[in-house]
Design an enzyme around this catalytic site. Structure first.
Site, short mmCIF file in Angstrom:
data_model
loop_
_atom_site.label_atom_id
_atom_site.label_comp_id
_atom_site.label_asym_id
_atom_site.label_seq_id
_atom_site.Cartn_x
_atom_site.Cartn_y
_atom_site.Cartn_z
N THR A 67 58.65 4.02 -15.66
CA THR A 67 58.00 5.28 -15.30
C THR A 67 58.01 6.25 -16.47
O THR A 67 57.05 7.01 -16.67
CB THR A 67 58.73 5.92 -14.09
OG1 THR A 67 58.72 4.97 -13.01
CG2 THR A 67 58.05 7.19 -13.63
N HIS A 123 55.14 5.72 -18.65
CA HIS A 123 53.91 6.30 -18.09
C HIS A 123 53.90 7.82 -18.28
O HIS A 123 52.86 8.41 -18.54
CB HIS A 123 53.79 5.97 -16.60
CG HIS A 123 53.62 4.50 -16.33
ND1 HIS A 123 52.75 3.71 -17.04
CD2 HIS A 123 54.22 3.67 -15.43
CE1 HIS A 123 52.81 2.46 -16.58
NE2 HIS A 123 53.71 2.40 -15.62
N CYS A 181 66.53 16.00 1.25
CA CYS A 181 66.70 17.33 1.85
C CYS A 181 67.90 17.37 2.78
O CYS A 181 68.49 18.41 3.00
CB CYS A 181 65.43 17.76 2.59
SG CYS A 181 65.19 16.97 4.20
N CYS A 188 66.24 11.59 6.91
CA CYS A 188 67.60 11.78 6.40
C CYS A 188 68.62 11.62 7.52
O CYS A 188 69.66 10.98 7.35
CB CYS A 188 67.76 13.17 5.78
SG CYS A 188 67.10 13.31 4.11
N GLY A 204 58.04 -4.23 -6.98
CA GLY A 204 57.04 -3.98 -8.02
C GLY A 204 55.84 -3.24 -7.44
O GLY A 204 55.39 -3.55 -6.34
N ILE A 242 60.67 -1.83 -0.74
CA ILE A 242 61.97 -1.44 -1.28
C ILE A 242 61.74 -0.34 -2.30
O ILE A 242 60.93 -0.51 -3.22
CB ILE A 242 62.66 -2.63 -1.97
CG1 ILE A 242 63.00 -3.73 -0.97
CG2 ILE A 242 63.91 -2.18 -2.74
CD1 ILE A 242 64.10 -3.38 0.01
#
Lengths: 351, 351, 351, 351
Positions: C40, C43, C94, C100, C268, C292
């Site tokens: 990332t 990117h 949060c 959560c 991926g 995932i």
């Protein structure tokens, strides 16, 4: 053929000649290569109270942990043929009770046990339901294949009634390191347990647990195992406890060394009722206690086959004695001695 | 404000005037609408041995099952504001121990209990950690919201430490029908249990279990509950047993009425150690026994909210008495009488 | 302090001097020891379309895989103190949304990502929510601790959304052996998988997979990986497939090499929509596909800590480069080269 | 006896006289009471491409959803006797492949389907493996028992490959309300779902879903079902989606209406490959997609029996037509009309 039989409802057994049995339509005849001795066989030999109430028919050949070569198959048996080397699942399930039909055949409501409710395997030949014959494959040494049954007990206890998702990366204590406990240590090591703690008063067995890969050895006659496990886990306790001793005090200790939310699998059979502190050791901790018996049919056999055929677990330290059928008395003495692992009767063994 | 406080380490309590407390940065101040009385509160009032060892600080306001309106919030509280109606989770977790961090905060290693380890709710106001304030929503009657906490015990016991996948379409026995047992009957009925069998010696409570939807009522002082459950299940036993009595004999009976492979959730707290027949009732049957305490945070609260807000479970038969704070003695007498369900102290109740 | 910052909404970055930030009440200031580079981050450096739509605020320091020493703590932080060495969970949850509160904080409805939605870690110092600081412990080498975050991705994918009960004793295929795939091979080996099959076209990466313990290496540009996996499994297919490539064709192949009833975990990220044969490869086979992302908070961190601190997984083959902050350009080039594992920026590294 | 047979590899069928078959040793002969028509039977009648590739042997009697009375049993059948009323599991498993031996017999590697790979049930008599005959019991109306097979599909989809622990107290969407979708609505209602949302363009079927207990009805040709489900769930999405349509667009929509961490069970068979947005709808959300086929043997049958025998689900709204064997053409027209639920051929029906 030769067969080691109970001929009286009392102590002792006789090695006698009897006819080779004929398999029924859905059965197979197996030429026994090895039949190992289980703690239950010692009780059958000595004929205690429980055995007297449990065994219905005498005379009977006993012995149930076996592997051998299929010699003949019944008319309805299509997936096995003579020459195939098999081990035996010893729980004979009915296949149509509610418990069988929900995938729990090993605790079948009409369960029969090989060598307890049927003719057993301390003999040259034994007949099995075809369903109970498990193909061993050539990557497992024929000389150890009879122990797939008790090894399967260890595998089933380790995975538990769930999927064993609590083993990898966690601390596990094994209480009682007879052969099944020794096997369990090896299984735990191969499944990625963080730390395997073996608890066993007998020094010979503790040594075997070490050979199988235990990280920590505890002698409960010298060390308080509860305090020791808590110390090994920074006070948290073991996520999983495998109880293989059947000792009432050890079972209570097992609940005390268990982590909050932990799992304790009970395989050892206590002689009498057991006193537990349910409040502090089960309810407030949300502990989970589960009974373990036999092997799941046949998930456990596949796991067993993998662990043995890939060498992930090496059981050779546990197999300590082999005898011919004629030397069955020595074999039982070795089993009872406390200085043995698994003892195998091999009909064609020399000496 | 008024507060019902323990002022001595002995029997009794006093309704006194004290200062309204101030919430800390991550706390909220709640104006109590209702606070229901738990069995533990009876013990705190009477001050038994367990309470003496458990409660550290006196004087202290007790009471922990509550609902009310947020009055003020601390500086770090951003998701709640004054005017919101909340119920209270009474397990105060540390949030950073191993147990909390693996999603089992309700059995936190550093657990504190509201009204036991902290100032409680039999008062006009109470302070809660913001995390413990659960938004009730306007579809649940404010007058019943204080019972969400004990109702949550019943929900948690029903779902168990797994996912409750064994309830729907199965037979379930509930042993002990105090308020939590009564609630459990209603929960089981709403989750598709095949048959709910309620076992309770007190006729008033048995009647309440019937109102909550029990299919079969058993009085264990007149009928052998083990034989009766086996008869109701064609000999198979109950797939799930919820033990809510804490009675040692009933716990033993629970194991005997359990099906092979079944689950027994233990919520009732026995006075002393319990004797169990592990061989026949746990190991050979592969029974699973699990401790249940508190409520999962916050899966249980969401389930509780759904069951109550949709009317799937109607708890009104269980809520039998309401009193003002001044009549606290009558309220405790009603709770102890054996002829009550849940009793709620409501600070603004008239009479 | 030095910080590698995006100063434009376009390609490039600048290493600049900025003020050391101050932690808020529930935050900690960490002195960065190492910060590894993620795909990332490439990117973000190159600023593609997805990044342009995802990142709201510029200028911003990027980088999110880090470990370092707590330098200062906010007023409400009680369980951490200056001097403690920590790694960072990069999903900032949060804590009060439904997701959560049912224990799935890592897919929080209001999720923010460190170094994407907040100031990141390619700098001398970074501020974290105290909740996101994981104590590393002294048994894990500080120089590898920044990779606990991507290693955790591999651990989470391996265990899956269940308990990973399908790994031990089964065949598992890993598709795509970038650093996370390499880590996954090591994790699978340590958890008792029967056979780990690594599928990767890049020879350098295949070699790394071998070093991490893969039993079988497949180059999908030369061999049909579906046929090869079926051959390796006697036609049954892999019980588990870990998809780490994000390649649409490989995802389709993953479904085809999967066993009946098997599990495929998708980590991926494909560039576009993916075409799947749901009938034959999912429905008739009862395959289970699961997304995932991130790491379970904090089950995955505990598993990660165990695997690394006990030496069950040795990640040293994967960590191929280390650079000082000044050499950030070389570091990014190494990361993009295809001939690297994990590349770590270390502020105090010499050269 | 009469039998509706495919006599050509093309459209059409013939009602002809053939010999009553004889059961093999482990089979039973059943006198058909009712045989309901499945969508697959329409395809077999019309003979599409898939059928041409799937069916090997012609002539063949088709039809597989049946109930009837055991007329004769083979020599090895001991737990069934003439006169017993049974329904049929239509997946014929080999019993000894790896998949069967790990408890997933319904996706057996050597699976054969009744009425597709063997002689079927649109006839006066049919032969079944004894294992596939399920005892119906007298609390289920014989006139509805043939639908236990497709009802079982709905039950299996609802419980999923796990334990259905995500149904109770959650929102569930059913996409596609043909007969199996209609059944699923009834099952969900009985298992304590918070809200059941039925999505179906056909008004007749939507009405049936309402009769079975759907809380919310959506016509996807008029309303965007994704937006509507999000609105019904305050933006969170449905925890469970049951996909029963096989429509590619609807499958994509199903992923979009799914909650974070939610489960989508896929039962409807799409005509072709399906395009999915794995990134946003599966991976970042950690969605779980699972294929569903047949019924678990025999957990699903026990659940089905409970739901029907206790009246928890009343299927009478779904059973809309009954015809004699002679009127088979009218029966198939009714099935294809879009204005029918389940259509049953009853050999002894008058008219």
């Amino acid at each position: 053929m030769r067969a080691l039989r109970k001929t009286d409802r009392g102590p002792g057994a006789e090695l006698v000649e009897i006819e080779i049995p004929t398999p029924g339509d859905d059965e197979v005849l197996v030429r026994v290569h090895g039949a190992s001795i289980c703690g239950t066989d010692l009780h059958i030999l000595d004929w205690n109270e429980w055995v007297d109430s449990r065994i219905a028919t005498i005379p009977m050949t006993f012995g149930h942990e076996l592997a051998g070569t299929v010699q003949a198959v019944g008319d309805e048996v299509h997936h096995l043929r003579p020459g195939t080397f098999v081990a035996a699942e010893t729980h004979i399930a009915c296949g149509h009770c509610t418990t069988c039909q929900t995938g729990r055949a090993h605790i079948c409501e009409n369960l029969r046990i090989l060598g307890v409710d049927t003719e057993g395997a301390f003999a040259d030949y034994v007949v099995l339901p075809a369903t109970n014959a498990w193909v061993v494959g050539d990557r497992i040494d024929a000389d150890v294949a009879s122990i797939m049954e008790p090894f399967g007990n260890a595998v089933h206890a380790t995975f538990g009634t769930g999927g064993g998702e609590d083993i990898a990366t966690n601390v596990v204590a094994v209480i009682g390191c007879g052969p099944i406990g020794m096997f369990a240590v090896g299984v735990l090591r191969s499944l990625g347990a963080f730390k395997v703690i073996a608890i066993e008063p007998n020094g010979y067995r503790r040594q075997k647990a070490a050979e199988m890969g235990a990280d920590v050895l505890l002698d409960p006659s010298e060390t308080d195992p509860v305090a020791a496990v808590l110390e090994q886990t920074n006070g948290a306790g073991a996520e999983v406890v495998l109880e293989m001793s059947g000792n009432a005090r050890a079972i209570d200790q097992g609940t005390r060394m268990l982590a909050r939310g932990g799992r304790m699998s009970l395989l050892g059979l206590p002689d009498a009722s057991v006193v537990l502190d349910l409040n502090d050791q089960v309810i407030f901790k949300e502990a989970r206690l589960q009974g373990i018996t036999g092997r799941e049919m046949f998930r456990t056999w596949q796991q067993t086959t993998t662990l043995l055929s890939t060498g992930r677990v090496d059981v050779s330290p546990v197999i300590t004695h082999r005898f011919s059928l004629e030397k069955w008395q020595e074999a039982f003495e070795a089993t009872a001695s406390g200085s043995s692992g698994k003892v195998i009767l091999m009909p064609e063994h020399e000496g």
